[in-house]
Structures are given as C-alpha cells and as structure tokens.
Design a protein around this motif. Sequence first.
Motif, short mmCIF file in Angstrom:
data_model
loop_
_atom_site.label_atom_id
_atom_site.label_comp_id
_atom_site.label_asym_id
_atom_site.label_seq_id
_atom_site.Cartn_x
_atom_site.Cartn_y
_atom_site.Cartn_z
N LEU A 129 -26.16 26.37 -12.53
CA LEU A 129 -25.23 25.51 -11.81
C LEU A 129 -25.84 24.13 -11.57
N ARG B 116 -24.30 20.56 -12.92
CA ARG B 116 -24.00 19.43 -12.03
C ARG B 116 -24.74 18.17 -12.42
N ASN B 117 -25.95 18.32 -12.99
CA ASN B 117 -26.72 17.16 -13.41
C ASN B 117 -26.43 16.75 -14.85
N HIS B 118 -25.43 17.39 -15.46
CA HIS B 118 -25.03 17.07 -16.84
C HIS B 118 -26.20 17.22 -17.81
N SER C 7 -17.52 28.04 -9.81
CA SER C 7 -18.32 27.97 -8.59
C SER C 7 -17.48 27.27 -7.52
N HIS D 280 -19.24 20.85 -2.88
CA HIS D 280 -18.73 20.37 -4.16
C HIS D 280 -17.32 20.86 -4.47
N GLU E 273 -15.61 24.28 -8.90
CA GLU E 273 -16.15 23.70 -10.13
C GLU E 273 -15.96 24.69 -11.28
N TYR F 88 -17.13 25.10 -15.54
CA TYR F 88 -17.90 24.57 -16.67
C TYR F 88 -17.83 25.55 -17.84
#
Length: 401
Positions: A288, A292-294, A344, A349, A352, A354
């Motif tokens: 995760l 989030r930090n790509h 998530s 946040h 989310e 992905y």
Amino acid sequence: MDSIRNIIKVRVNNQDYLYQYENAWDKEKQRSYPKHRTTVGKLVNEKVQLGRKFLAANPQYKDIVFKFEDHKLIAVSDLPVVNDAGVNAVLSKTFPLNAGASYVLKEIARQDGLLQDLKAVFPCHWKDLLALAMFFVIYPERTLANYDITAAHSQLGGNPLDSQRISELLEGITLDQRQQYMKRRLATSCGGENNNFWALDTTSISSYSETLSKVAYSHNKEDPEMPMIKIAFLIDETNGEPLYYKVLNGSIADVTLLRNLFVDLAQLRDKQINLVLDRGFCSEHNFLMMFRNHVGFVAGLRSDLAIAAQTIDQLMPSLKLALPETYSTTIGCYCATKQIDWYSSTRAHGKEQYPFYIHVYYDKQREASEILNMTELVESFKGRLEKGEIPNAPLFRKFFK
C-alpha cells in the motif's frame, strides 16, 4: 631494517597467528582499542612465517628473517635489505596493469557521472576518494595500510596518504555529504530514458562489538547466538552500482525498512521508480505504501497472505493440466497471471483502489521431486518409529501419532 610494530599474537586452533593492528581512542572509556587488524603471518616453532598476502603487499620484507618480541617483528637476519629500488622493481611489474585499469575506471566514472558528483560534493578531496575506490577495485586483497606505497608507484591519482591521513579523510565525511552524494547518484540513475529497476536487500554481519550502538540480537541465520548489525543496499540493476545504503539496528526486520527508504527518496517522487524485493519485504502495508508513493515493484509474495492463497487456489487446477500455452521456455515452467483490484479504506486517505498483478509459477518436475522426497521422509519416520525412536520433528508429528 626497521621493525614492524603494533603486532599481536592470537592463538586459534592451537596455532599462533600474528596480526598488525591500528589503535583508536574511545572517548567515553578514555582508553585506546584496536580499530582493525591485518594478518601478517604466524609463528611456527617460534619462527615467524610471513603470509603470502602480506608479502605481496610488502615486497621489501621478502627473504628477511624476523623474530616476534614486545609486540614487534624485529629483523634478525644478515640478509640484504630490499631498498627502494627493489620495491620499485617489484611494483614496476604490475605498473602496466595498474595504469590500464586506472584509465578504464576513471573513464567509467566520467561517463557515468560519478566523477562529476564526487567533485560537486567533495570539491577538496574527490581525487583522493576516487583513488581509494580504484585501489580497492584493482587490489581487493590489500588493506589501506598498504595504500601509500602502492599509490606512490601507480597512476591512481590523489596523494599517497598514510593510514593516519586516510582515517582523518574518511572520518571527516559528514552525514550531510553522504546523503548529498547518494541523492545525486539516485537522480542520475533516474535520469535515463528507460525506467530503471532497483534491487533492495539487506545483509547481516555478526559482531562481537560492545561499543557499536546498532549491534543487536535478532534472527541471525548464520549463528543464532550472535548479535548482528544490518546494512540495507539499493542497487542499480543496469550497472550494479550501489545507489543507497543505510546502517541499521540488527533487530530491525526487513519488512519495516521501506518507510525509511521513502523518506530518503522524497525528492525523487516525480521520477518513475521500480523496486525489486524479496519475500522479506512482503506485507500488505508495504504494498500500500508503494502504491501511494507511485513506486512500481516486483516482489516475492508469501503464500500465507490471503490474496496469494486465493489466487493459487484459482489458477493451480488449470496450470496442473500442463497445457502448452501456459508453458514459458524462458523460465522452464508453467505460469499464469491474474489481475486483481487492491482496495484500501482509511480515514486519512479514504477509499483507494490499485491494480495488482499476481504471477503464479508451477514446475511439474519440482513437484514430482518434492513428492518423492516427502514420501521417502515419511517412510524414514515410519521405520524409526517401528524401532522405538520418536523423531523430534514437526513433520513427524503431522503424519504420526
């Protein structure tokens, strides 16, 4: 012939070995202690036998007979002493190789931008640091105690520093300078047209030290009863260059390291970063955090994670059919990929989602081998049980009562 000083005798397996040591000062305990040591040779029937590596690095001592006395090796033979001309003659044999290797290493450093980064961060000492690095590459078997003699008869560049000057140079490098240099190398690695993949891993080093604050007990694979220190490395996949390192407390688990790494890489978040990780870094929290930090990543997945177990259950029946379209000649096994949506929801946040790709590999030959090995193991347990033995093994308790 001057004596060889700072020699200690250490008995190992009924053999007396001789080491040359360099002292350092402990400010807290107000006493000196051996900082590092170099193997010089050994005592055989009270006679000094110098080691091959020590003689290779110190040709001036060849054919000289020494005695060990009062932490020194004292020359006792009447043989002629090898003078500077003799040393030059020995070193001149390796000079052409030294010059060629030095030229190639300097050119690699220039083309890769390493030379420019050294000049920017260490404007006064970049020549000496580059020369020291080349010394270790060209002469991996030698120690820094031999550097001044080697540098004086080579094309390494820099100054022929003695051990004291080298210690002062290295101790003078600040934390800020180290971080500046690593950030520049990370930025250089990110600057290419292709997305680089960086391998992140740790290595553990057992230690007897009572003064290093980061030495701690943890899961030591080599010696469970030894404390250790950890070092994390980030390696460029393309050229194998270490781009980042961090000395860690020996008790820190690999799975917790990524947070520190992302803090140090904060300035590169606009670049495409791809990490290659082993199963030691496998956790839902880490995945995760990378999402989030790509940060792109390829990671070993533990089979006890719910998403892994579910995917294996779904894909294995078709893989076991061993259909040709699922076989990869490159890796020699059957494989399949499933895309899932990683969800998530947190207060910070929100919700989310992905994309997450899970790759499953099935090796039919290995499966047959594992089944055979397990069958033989169970049969061996059965035979021992019939003889009245009770093996102390988890697998035994799993199959027998």
